[in-house]
Design a protein around this motif. Structure first.
Motif, PDB file in Angstrom:
ATOM      1  N   LEU A  33       0.821  -1.216   0.000  1.00 39.39           N
ATOM      2  CA  LEU A  33       0.000   0.000   0.000  1.00 39.39           C
ATOM      3  C   LEU A  33       0.849   1.258   0.000  1.00 39.39           C
ATOM      4  N   THR A  34       2.015   1.212   0.664  1.00 40.86           N
ATOM      5  CA  THR A  34       2.888   2.389   0.639  1.00 40.86           C
ATOM      6  C   THR A  34       3.328   2.708  -0.787  1.00 40.86           C
ATOM      7  N   ASP A  35       3.746   1.662  -1.527  1.00 43.05           N
ATOM      8  CA  ASP A  35       4.150   1.886  -2.927  1.00 43.05           C
ATOM      9  C   ASP A  35       2.980   2.352  -3.778  1.00 43.05           C
ATOM     10  N   PHE A  37      -0.014   3.851  -2.851  1.00 43.02           N
ATOM     11  CA  PHE A  37      -0.503   5.194  -2.530  1.00 43.02           C
ATOM     12  C   PHE A  37       0.533   6.256  -2.866  1.00 43.02           C
ATOM     13  N   THR A  38       1.806   5.910  -2.752  1.00 40.33           N
ATOM     14  CA  THR A  38       2.847   6.870  -3.132  1.00 40.33           C
ATOM     15  C   THR A  38       2.792   7.143  -4.629  1.00 40.33           C
ATOM     16  N   GLU A  39       2.604   6.083  -5.436  1.00 36.33           N
ATOM     17  CA  GLU A  39       2.504   6.267  -6.886  1.00 36.33           C
ATOM     18  C   GLU A  39       1.273   7.086  -7.252  1.00 36.33           C
ATOM     19  N   ASN A  40       0.136   6.811  -6.561  1.00 34.88           N
ATOM     20  CA  ASN A  40      -1.069   7.597  -6.831  1.00 34.88           C
ATOM     21  C   ASN A  40      -0.846   9.069  -6.492  1.00 34.88           C
ATOM     22  N   GLN A 238       7.130   5.139   6.277  1.00 31.23           N
ATOM     23  CA  GLN A 238       7.567   6.231   5.404  1.00 31.23           C
ATOM     24  C   GLN A 238       8.549   5.747   4.349  1.00 31.23           C
ATOM     25  N   VAL A 239       8.304   6.114   3.069  1.00 28.45           N
ATOM     26  CA  VAL A 239       9.277   5.864   2.014  1.00 28.45           C
ATOM     27  C   VAL A 239      10.318   6.975   2.052  1.00 28.45           C
ATOM     28  N   PRO A 240      11.509   6.765   1.433  1.00 28.10           N
ATOM     29  CA  PRO A 240      12.533   7.824   1.441  1.00 28.10           C
ATOM     30  C   PRO A 240      11.999   9.119   0.873  1.00 28.10           C
TER      31      PRO A 240
END
Length: 577
Positions: A33-35, A37-40, A238-240
């Protein structure tokens, strides 16, 4: 001594398996989901950045043509010659609302403001200002960025006014780009625009103006740096981060504005990503917690104390569930508000494009009007010579041109909305013949030698007959203009059929100097008043909409060569249609 029963051990093993499965599920869910939602979030940020840059570029291009028009205004030139400026200010005020500029200034040769939409600036001297000095030295419209004492920037188009070779003054148009800063101030993203030297000239944060992007990001209080350190160590979802603003991780998106090397960047908080991921994780944790609570309840049902404990735990979980539901409802409401704001931005960008439509209509109707003028002149001579039957033929052609003008207007509306019209099989040979018939008066008047090579078999494509004829007429018109200074003008038209239907228009003019900017809107090599630079841009858009491409190159010896390539319509495809 009490020994554990086999059932008790099995229950404990099941509970341990549930815990392991829960940990693995939460870890995988967090990563996925992190990847996602980050892409969205990144896609939405790219869309917003494209809208912002498009609106900014549209505003600059819309104001760029104004100084050239005002520099030819006879009333302003007459006022500078007679030094009577009693009505000049009122005339500028009548223009400013229609143009949408921040202000208009009329300066005399000495740099004194003799007319202005802001009457408080009358009499102000600008003799040392860069936009005034550069305009006096050039015959073109110049763009200047001037920094004020308050830190804000003024964006000015200026052009010299002259009469019979004598310089009379300068007309200046201030572009209202501050309205974009005011709009950006109301959104969660931070937005900035830098010039070719990397200096910030527009920003949602006023204190960033005049600095570089690195310097602007470094202007954070000590508390923000401490908060950032805590978040880096504690937030495992948190992603970088690309950068930090006020201690908060943000995503940086950049875009190039095709204007004087400008760049635009936006900083979108990761807060929405963290909130969405944490919401799903909380639901999963809640589900596994309920499952574990049931397991513990089964294990401890013989113990009254454990029963009370699990009852209290159940109450807490229900409260957590209600609180999470309220948070989810609030986040859904915020998401809906964001979608409404994005739709408003898209509508604003569409309305900004309406300014270009008026110039496009003027350009596309120029050829039919020129042909009507020629037919009217011929009809007048025929009537004077008592040849009414032949005059009726000219009037019939004028009636056909009027119908065509209506069709062009309809197609230009379709061009602005991008799509909606049905496509039909079109005979390219008949379309070429129709375009040549349309251009017949101009070709006959200029005595141009036309070489037309069309195959004997029918060449068909899927398209719109009127729009294809517009492309052909634009190419013929450009070839006609290119051969204006040639003694024996020649235009060659070649239609070939292979894997694609290829229409080639070649002339023996001087060729094209700047091929890279040829298909950009408002790019023209003609003199002011002879064209607005939209013909090839519109033609390229029409060909692209039909699945083809429009290219240009210079000939081997001289002249320019334009090629239109479209998917050919075979007999099998036509039968299926």
């Amino acid at each position: 001594m009490v020994h554990a029963t086999p059932v008790g051990w099995r229950a404990r093993i099941v509970l341990i398996c549930i815990v392991v499965v829960a940990a693995i599920t939460i870890w995988i869910t967090n990563s996925f989901l992190t990847d996602r939602f980050t892409e969205n979030t990144r896609n939405r940020a790219e869309l917003r950045l494209a809208l912002y840059s498009g609106n900014l570029l549209s505003e600059l291009r819309r104001n760029a043509i104004v100084p050239q028009l005002l520099a030819k205004d006879p009333e302003l030139i007459g006022a500078l010659e007679s030094q009577d400026f009693s009505s000049s200010t009122a005339r500028l005020i009548s223009f400013v609302d229609e143009i949408g500029a921040a202000s208009l200034l009329l300066l005399d040769e000495g740099g004194r403001t003799v007319a202005a939409t802001d009457r408080t600036r009358l009499g102000t001297l600008y003799r040392d200002q860069q936009f005034f000095v550069n305009a006096l030295r050039s015959n073109a419209t110049l763009f200047t960025t001037a920094r004020e004492d308050t830190g804000a920037n003024r964006f000015i188009y200026s052009r010299r006014l002259e009469s019979q070779g004598t310089t009379l003054g300068v007309i200046a148009v201030e572009v209202d780009l501050q309205k974009f800063e005011r709009a950006w101030a109301g959104i969660s993203d931070a937005v900035l625009v830098t010039d070719s030297e990397g200096v910030i000239i527009l920003a949602s944060e006023p204190r960033w103006r005049g600095t570089t992007e690195v310097e602007a990001l470094a202007r954070q209080p000590a508390l923000g740096a401490i908060e950032r350190a805590f978040k880096v160590t504690s937030d495992w979802t948190q992603v970088p981060a690309d950068a930090y603003l006020q201690g908060e991780a943000v995503m940086r998106m950049g875009a190039r504005i095709p204007f004087r090397g400008w760049q635009m960047a936006s900083f979108t908080p990761y807060a929405s990503v963290r909130e969405k991921v944490n919401a799903v994780l909380a639901l999963e944790i809640m589900g596994f917690a309920i499952l574990l609570a049931v397991g513990f309840y089964v294990l401890g049902r013989k113990s009254a104390s454990r029963m009370v404990f699990f009852q209290r735990e159940s109450v807490e979980l229900r409260r957590l569930n209600q609180r999470l539901q309220r948070e989810i409802a609030e986040r859904e409401r915020m998401q809906l508000s964001l979608e409404v704001a994005e739709q408003s931005l898209a509508q604003s960008s569409k309305l900004a494009a309406l300014g270009e439509m008026s110039a496009a209509v003027s350009h596309e109707l120029n050829q039919p009007l020129a042909a009507m003028k020629t037919y009217l002149a011929g009809a007048r001579l025929l009537v004077q010579r008592n040849r009414p039957e032949e005059a009726l033929t000219s009037f019939q052609r004028i009636d056909d041109l009027i119908a065509r003008m209506g069709a062009i207007t309809k197609q230009l509306k379709s061009y602005a909305r991008k799509g909606g019209d049905e496509l039909h099989p079109v005979d390219m040979g008949e379309a070429v013949a129709s375009a040549l018939s349309m251009m017949e008066p101009q070709l006959r008047q200029r005595k141009v030698q036309i070489s037309k090579i069309v195959p004997s078999e029918t060449v068909k494509v899927m398209g719109d007959r009127v729009r294809l004829e517009q492309v052909m007429i634009n190419l013929l018109r450009n070839a006609l203009d290119a051969t204006e200074a040639v003694t024996d003008p020649e235009i060659e038209i070649l239609l070939a059929a292979g894997e694609t239907a290829t229409l080639t228009v070649r002339d023996n003019g001087p060729g094209i100097d700047n091929l890279d900017s040829l298909f950009e809107p408002f790019f023209t090599t003609k003199q002011p008043g002879d064209g607005v630079g939209l013909g090839l841009a519109i033609s390229s858009g029409i060909v692209n909409d039909l699945g083809g491409r429009l290219t240009a190159r210079n000939g081997e010896t001289r002249g320019a060569v334009f090629e239109v390539q479209l998917p050919i319509l075979s007999e099998d495809i036509e039968a299926a249609e």
